[in-house]
Design a protein around this motif. Structure first.
Motif, PDB file in Angstrom:
ATOM      1  N   ARG A 110       0.832  -1.210   0.000  1.00 45.29           N
ATOM      2  CA  ARG A 110       0.000   0.000   0.000  1.00 45.29           C
ATOM      3  C   ARG A 110       0.865   1.259   0.000  1.00 45.29           C
ATOM      4  O   ARG A 110       0.570   2.220  -0.710  1.00 45.29           O
ATOM      5  N   ASP A 111       1.923   1.238   0.802  1.00 46.85           N
ATOM      6  CA  ASP A 111       2.800   2.417   0.890  1.00 46.85           C
ATOM      7  C   ASP A 111       3.473   2.702  -0.449  1.00 46.85           C
ATOM      8  O   ASP A 111       3.568   3.863  -0.875  1.00 46.85           O
ATOM      9  N   ARG A 112       3.939   1.647  -1.113  1.00 47.99           N
ATOM     10  CA  ARG A 112       4.594   1.846  -2.415  1.00 47.99           C
ATOM     11  C   ARG A 112       3.608   2.376  -3.458  1.00 47.99           C
ATOM     12  O   ARG A 112       3.935   3.286  -4.234  1.00 47.99           O
ATOM     13  N   LYS A 113       2.404   1.786  -3.482  1.00 54.15           N
ATOM     14  CA  LYS A 113       1.394   2.242  -4.452  1.00 54.15           C
ATOM     15  C   LYS A 113       0.983   3.685  -4.160  1.00 54.15           C
ATOM     16  O   LYS A 113       0.770   4.475  -5.083  1.00 54.15           O
ATOM     17  N   ARG A 114       0.877   4.020  -2.871  1.00 50.80           N
ATOM     18  CA  ARG A 114       0.503   5.373  -2.490  1.00 50.80           C
ATOM     19  C   ARG A 114       1.581   6.376  -2.923  1.00 50.80           C
ATOM     20  O   ARG A 114       1.280   7.448  -3.462  1.00 50.80           O
ATOM     21  N   GLU A 115       2.842   6.022  -2.708  1.00 52.19           N
ATOM     22  CA  GLU A 115       3.926   6.926  -3.108  1.00 52.19           C
ATOM     23  C   GLU A 115       3.995   7.039  -4.624  1.00 52.19           C
ATOM     24  O   GLU A 115       4.250   8.129  -5.159  1.00 52.19           O
ATOM     25  N   LEU A 116       3.766   5.920  -5.314  1.00 45.05           N
ATOM     26  CA  LEU A 116       3.770   5.955  -6.776  1.00 45.05           C
ATOM     27  C   LEU A 116       2.701   6.914  -7.291  1.00 45.05           C
ATOM     28  O   LEU A 116       2.956   7.723  -8.197  1.00 45.05           O
ATOM     29  N   LYS A 117       1.514   6.847  -6.703  1.00 45.78           N
ATOM     30  CA  LYS A 117       0.429   7.737  -7.120  1.00 45.78           C
ATOM     31  C   LYS A 117       0.794   9.199  -6.866  1.00 45.78           C
ATOM     32  O   LYS A 117       0.544  10.073  -7.715  1.00 45.78           O
ATOM     33  N   ALA A 118       1.398   9.478  -5.708  1.00 47.66           N
ATOM     34  CA  ALA A 118       1.792  10.851  -5.388  1.00 47.66           C
ATOM     35  C   ALA A 118       2.853  11.356  -6.363  1.00 47.66           C
ATOM     36  O   ALA A 118       2.797  12.507  -6.831  1.00 47.66           O
ATOM     37  N   LEU A 119       3.823  10.490  -6.704  1.00 45.42           N
ATOM     38  CA  LEU A 119       4.865  10.882  -7.650  1.00 45.42           C
ATOM     39  C   LEU A 119       4.281  11.108  -9.047  1.00 45.42           C
ATOM     40  O   LEU A 119       4.701  12.028  -9.757  1.00 45.42           O
ATOM     41  N   GLN A 120       3.308  10.274  -9.419  1.00 44.57           N
ATOM     42  CA  GLN A 120       2.664  10.451 -10.725  1.00 44.57           C
ATOM     43  C   GLN A 120       1.949  11.797 -10.807  1.00 44.57           C
ATOM     44  O   GLN A 120       2.024  12.491 -11.832  1.00 44.57           O
ATOM     45  N   GLU A 121       1.254  12.158  -9.744  1.00 44.62           N
ATOM     46  CA  GLU A 121       0.542  13.436  -9.739  1.00 44.62           C
ATOM     47  C   GLU A 121       1.516  14.606  -9.869  1.00 44.62           C
ATOM     48  O   GLU A 121       1.270  15.560 -10.607  1.00 44.62           O
TER      49      GLU A 121
END
Length: 259
Positions: A113-124
């Motif tokens: 979850r943490d990795r997916k959450r950070e990935l989403k934040a970086l994508q934004e």
């Protein structure tokens, strides 16, 4: 400890049966009925014990099923997170093994979850910066769980874009200030959409693309060249006026007022 409790349970059963027999004898219940009642007690106790055994067997089955599911989930998470297989402790009870596996699954699920959450934040952040700088998005598989190395590279990419954005913004603000001063000096009204975008009060709306930065420098150089040309023309005209003053013998005080 459990053996002592089991032995005590057997003693309690014997005492209870002896007490029942004494009661039946005092009451005067015939032997045949005593046998029937004793059998009823036996069936009742057996049914109760069978039910308890069934419940505990069901608990054991649930634990074994949970262990199998946790191991399967653990293998899947290890593949998704690109981790090596995790060895499970075989020398422990079923209950402890189930607890250990469930805990490990929860830990890895949190990592996912943490990795997916950070990935989403970086994508934004990447999308916003790319729109501002007119650059291509970072290439990464958004469907799978990113590795730690992928996230590290993405962080570096976003950091470099932020630095580039700040650099171009400073360049834009500096050039804009000079352009506005030159336009005022030249009495020039912005007559193209690009010039209007440059002098607009909404600085955040200006696209900091490399093409726009080049165009910005071209505009600044054009205005500076125009000012230099105007200064040269002014100098020529001023020299010609002085020459005419000399030829016409214009007094100094009249020259000063005209100048």
């Amino acid at each position: 400890r459990s053996e002592l409790l089991a032995a005590e349970a057997v003693c309690c059963l014997h005492r209870a049966m002896a007490t029942l027999r004494d009661i039946w004898e005092e009451i005067g219940i015939p032997e045949e009925q005593r046998l029937e009642r004793t059998d009823t007690v036996r069936k009742h106790i057996k049914g109760l014990l069978d039910l308890m055994v069934e419940e505990e067997e069901s608990l054991k089955e649930r634990l074994l099923k949970s262990i199998a599911l946790c191991r399967k989930e653990l293998d899947t998470l290890c593949r998704e997170l690109q981790l090596g297989s995790i060895e499970t402790e075989e020398e422990c009870t079923i209950l402890q093994m189930e607890k250990n596996l469930r805990t490990r699954v929860e830990v890895l699920q949190k990592q996912k979850r943490d990795r997916k959450r950070e990935l989403k934040a970086l994508q934004e952040q990447d999308q916003g910066l790319c729109a501002k700088l007119d650059t291509a998005l970072f290439s990464i598989d958004t469907e799978s769980v990113p590795s730690l190395e992928d996230l590290d590279r993405y962080r570096c990419h976003v950091a470099s874009l932020n630095a580039l954005k700040e650099q171009r913004r400073e360049e834009f603000v500096s050039s804009k200030r000079q352009i506005i001063l030159l336009m005022e000096e030249l009495d020039h009204t912005p007559d193209t959409s690009f010039e209007r975008d440059v002098v607009s009060e909404d600085e955040e709306a200006f696209c900091l693309s490399s093409a726009n930065i080049v165009a910005l420098q071209d505009l600044l150089q054009l205005l500076e060249a125009r000012r230099s040309l105007n200064k040269a023309v002014c100098t020529q005209l001023s020299d010609r006026i002085v020459t005419l003053w000399e030829m016409l013998h214009i007094p100094e005080e009249e020259r000063e007022s005209s100048a």
